[in-house]
Enzyme design. Sequence first.
Site, short mmCIF file in Angstrom:
data_model
loop_
_atom_site.label_atom_id
_atom_site.label_comp_id
_atom_site.label_asym_id
_atom_site.label_seq_id
_atom_site.Cartn_x
_atom_site.Cartn_y
_atom_site.Cartn_z
N VAL A 1 -0.27 -2.00 6.18
CA VAL A 1 0.92 -1.23 6.04
C VAL A 1 1.48 -0.69 7.50
O VAL A 1 2.60 -0.79 7.59
CB VAL A 1 0.84 -0.01 5.11
CG1 VAL A 1 1.99 0.84 5.21
CG2 VAL A 1 0.34 -0.45 3.81
N CYS A 2 0.51 -0.38 8.24
CA CYS A 2 1.10 -0.22 9.65
C CYS A 2 1.66 -1.25 10.44
O CYS A 2 2.70 -1.16 11.15
CB CYS A 2 -0.21 0.56 10.42
SG CYS A 2 -0.77 1.97 9.91
N THR A 3 1.05 -2.46 10.40
CA THR A 3 1.40 -3.66 11.02
C THR A 3 2.85 -3.95 10.33
O THR A 3 4.01 -4.25 11.13
CB THR A 3 0.86 -4.82 10.63
OG1 THR A 3 -0.68 -4.58 11.41
CG2 THR A 3 1.21 -6.18 11.28
#
Length: 160
Positions: free
Chosen positions: A52-54
């Site tokens: 999700v961070c990517t």
Amino acid sequence: MAVPRVGEPAPDFTLPGGVLADGSFDRADHTLSSHRGAPVVLAFYPGDNTAVCTKQLCSYSGGLDRFTELGARVWGISPQDLDSHEGFARRHDLRMPLLADTDREVARAYGVAVPGLGLRRSVFLVGPDGVLRWKHVALLGATFQPVDTLARELAALDAA
């Protein structure tokens, strides 16, 4: 520590960070108060190279021109060190500064540190006057605020 409220001064801080520019990862300290006069988007994210961070950071990097058109700077902040940030930025061609909050002191000041887990995915919009103007703190970190939402909130700041 409590999450700062909209309308209150944003907690000031200085963190080491780096930004990918022309193939090099330029490292420097980033101090929030030194950017008065322009809005700053603080995007707290749990970890480099996680799914999700990517997606979130790639989305914000891809939308950087929209933020720039609104006069805003975007900073990604997570607990990883600068070496991790450099690898993350290079792997995904991220164009905004990534700041290393390795002791989670800034995450605590913004009320988004979670003992034993790291931090909550959150976004804070700091106005040109250094006052917190909008925020979103996720209960679960599975989603993030899209560029369109942040651009709309930044445009509203400009109109106010």
